[in-house]
Design a protein around this motif. Structure first.
Motif, mmCIF file in Angstrom:
data_model
loop_
_atom_site.group_PDB
_atom_site.id
_atom_site.type_symbol
_atom_site.label_atom_id
_atom_site.label_comp_id
_atom_site.label_asym_id
_atom_site.label_seq_id
_atom_site.Cartn_x
_atom_site.Cartn_y
_atom_site.Cartn_z
ATOM 1 N N VAL A 32 0.822 -1.212 0.000
ATOM 2 C CA VAL A 32 0.000 0.000 0.000
ATOM 3 C C VAL A 32 0.856 1.262 0.000
ATOM 4 N N ALA A 33 2.147 1.137 0.308
ATOM 5 C CA ALA A 33 3.024 2.302 0.455
ATOM 6 C C ALA A 33 3.061 3.214 -0.772
ATOM 7 N N SER A 60 7.300 4.732 0.172
ATOM 8 C CA SER A 60 6.402 5.580 -0.606
ATOM 9 C C SER A 60 7.181 6.641 -1.371
ATOM 10 N N SER A 61 6.477 7.359 -2.226
ATOM 11 C CA SER A 61 7.114 8.455 -2.962
ATOM 12 C C SER A 61 7.395 9.648 -2.055
ATOM 13 N N ARG A 62 6.896 9.606 -0.828
ATOM 14 C CA ARG A 62 7.099 10.698 0.133
ATOM 15 C C ARG A 62 8.305 10.453 1.042
ATOM 16 N N LYS A 63 9.100 9.434 0.746
ATOM 17 C CA LYS A 63 10.165 9.029 1.655
ATOM 18 C C LYS A 63 11.175 10.135 1.932
ATOM 19 N N ALA A 106 3.959 18.935 8.186
ATOM 20 C CA ALA A 106 4.156 17.630 7.546
ATOM 21 C C ALA A 106 3.744 17.647 6.082
ATOM 22 N N ASN A 107 3.467 18.820 5.532
ATOM 23 C CA ASN A 107 3.038 18.952 4.141
ATOM 24 C C ASN A 107 4.026 18.263 3.201
ATOM 25 N N GLY A 108 3.500 17.387 2.352
ATOM 26 C CA GLY A 108 4.353 16.647 1.426
ATOM 27 C C GLY A 108 4.914 15.370 2.003
ATOM 28 N N GLY A 109 4.594 15.083 3.250
ATOM 29 C CA GLY A 109 5.137 13.896 3.897
ATOM 30 C C GLY A 109 4.041 13.011 4.474
ATOM 31 N N THR A 110 4.375 12.336 5.571
ATOM 32 C CA THR A 110 3.473 11.373 6.213
ATOM 33 C C THR A 110 3.249 11.775 7.666
ATOM 34 N N LEU A 111 2.004 11.689 8.101
ATOM 35 C CA LEU A 111 1.648 11.995 9.485
ATOM 36 C C LEU A 111 1.040 10.744 10.113
ATOM 37 N N THR A 147 -3.131 21.524 2.663
ATOM 38 C CA THR A 147 -1.993 20.659 2.958
ATOM 39 C C THR A 147 -2.123 19.386 2.139
ATOM 40 N N GLU A 148 -1.013 18.740 1.903
ATOM 41 C CA GLU A 148 -0.992 17.505 1.122
ATOM 42 C C GLU A 148 -0.204 16.483 1.933
ATOM 43 N N VAL A 149 -0.926 15.790 2.825
ATOM 44 C CA VAL A 149 -0.308 14.887 3.788
ATOM 45 C C VAL A 149 -0.905 13.498 3.673
ATOM 46 N N ARG A 150 -0.069 12.485 3.744
ATOM 47 C CA ARG A 150 -0.533 11.097 3.801
ATOM 48 C C ARG A 150 -0.722 10.744 5.283
#
Length: 391
Positions: A32-33, A60-63, A106-111, A147-150
């Motif tokens: 799912v990453a 993920s692409s957010r690594k 955390a914008n652009g990353g993972t929360l 914001t764009e957060v996973r």
């Protein structure tokens, strides 16, 4: 996923064990990453849920983006909105400067939202808005921000039950639970328990510069068959205690038993054996209720026999629940029995819970955070229970 790939992931994230359920959870996290789907990690306290958001972020692409973990259960209800969404200067009494919340930084990353089931309903509504639209508003502000957060969330609570009880939003649950990763309890990973204990014992010996402890066969069997309410966290705590306290490094079952807590709640759970997760009697209150109800029924049978009355318990009514009406019999009142059992179970459980909290606080020298971890509770829940019991 090949076994080599699986082992590489375990080594990278210090995950120990070969249990099929654990392996499956890791595989789902990796699969799912690459997507941006929301993930809900479920499992009891202390099972290691915190590893899976890290795996998802790393694959993920957010690594290369930010990664933040927030323990929702450890943040006071009055400040949780500020922590997540930020606030403007003067938004409340202590807001002397503006502050960015986790969704902003955390914008652009993972929360990772740990213990998401502890969020107040008002905060749940705001979280749902962020997940659906990516929009939020700082406390004290009127301007909408994007914001764009996973989001990866985790909980040890039965959220469907919380929904039925009005403590969790159903729409938020389905939004978070796009993909669910179930992390098995330690008692479901019996083959992994000796491996984990050996790892913790070696770590303790290196940290404190002493020979590592060794378990004999009987002690190993006791370790595997123990219920482990606190899961891996409790196992690590036991390994560290024995490593530091015991001068004899060959550990027998007799020595080990001194470090395995025994109380009424745990004994009641032990009666259940290895029931699958989700069994209705896995709840401590329901276990005690069942045991006490059976005791009351046996006493009633004996009483009727002594009085020379015919009382057939072979067709006794099933244990009453809050959702099941109790059928009345002519020769004995199940309703009266159930009410007596309910009162006894409430008193017994409350005293058991109070004693367990007192013992955990004493064992951890009054440190509430460590006591909460040992008990498998969130800090907020422990604080509330301490206040309720006047401790």
């Amino acid at each position: 996923m090949s076994q080599d790939e699986l082992q590489n992931i375990k080594q990278r994230f210090s995950i120990i064990g070969n249990n099929p359920q654990l392996n499956r959870a890791i595989e789902i996290a990796v699969q799912v990453a690459p997507t941006d789907l929301s993930v809900l990690v479920t499992g009891e306290n202390g099972v290691g849920k915190e590893f899976f958001p890290k795996i998802i972020h790393a694959y993920s692409s957010r690594k290369h983006g930010p990664y933040f973990a927030v323990n929702c259960g450890a943040i006071p209800e009055g400040t949780i909105d500020s922590e997540l969404f930020g606030h403007e200067k003067g938004a409340f009494t202590d807001a002397k400067t503006e502050r960015k919340g986790y969704f902003e930084i955390a914008n652009g990353g993972t929360l990772f939202l740990d213990e998401v089931g502890e969020l107040p309903l008002s905060t749940q509504a705001k979280l749902l808005r962020v997940l659906e639209t990516g929009e939020f508003i700082r406390m004290g502000a009127s301007q909408v921000q994007k914001t764009e957060v996973r989001v990866v969330a985790a909980t040890n609570k039965d959220l469907p039950r919380a929904i039925r009880n009005g403590r969790f939003r159903e729409d938020l649950y389905y939004r978070l639970n796009t993909v669910e990763i179930k992390v098995p309890a330690l008692r479901e990973r019996k083959e992994d328990i000796p491996l984990l204990f050996r790892k913790f014992a070696v770590d303790s010996s290196q940290k404190y510069r002493m020979p590592p402890i060794r378990l004999n066969d009987e002690a190993t069997a006791m370790l595997r068959n123990y219920y482990w309410n606190g899961n891996i966290r409790q196992l690590k705590n036991v390994a560290e205690q024995i490593s530091v306290i015991e001068t004899n490094h060959d550990i027998t079952a007799e020595i080990l038993s001194k470090y395995l807590p025994k109380n009424q709640s745990e004994n009641a759970l032990m009666l259940a054996g290895d029931r699958p997760t989700g069994d209705p009697f896995m709840n401590e209150r329901e276990m005690l209720y069942k045991v006490l109800f059976d005791m009351k029924r046996d006493i009633a049978e004996l009483k009727q026999q002594v009085q020379g009355q015919n009382f057939n318990v072979s067709h006794a009514a099933p244990m009453p629940t809050n959702d099941t009406p109790i059928k009345m019999r002519d020769d004995y009142s199940d309703y009266q029995m159930a009410e007596e059992v309910k009162e006894d179970s409430n008193n017994t459980l409350a005293e058991t819970e109070r004693q367990a909290i007192m013992k955990a606080l004493q064992h951890n020298a009054g440190n509430r955070k460590r006591a909460a971890e040992e008990l498998g509770l969130s800090e907020r829940t422990l604080y509330r229970k301490i206040k309720d019991y006047g401790l």
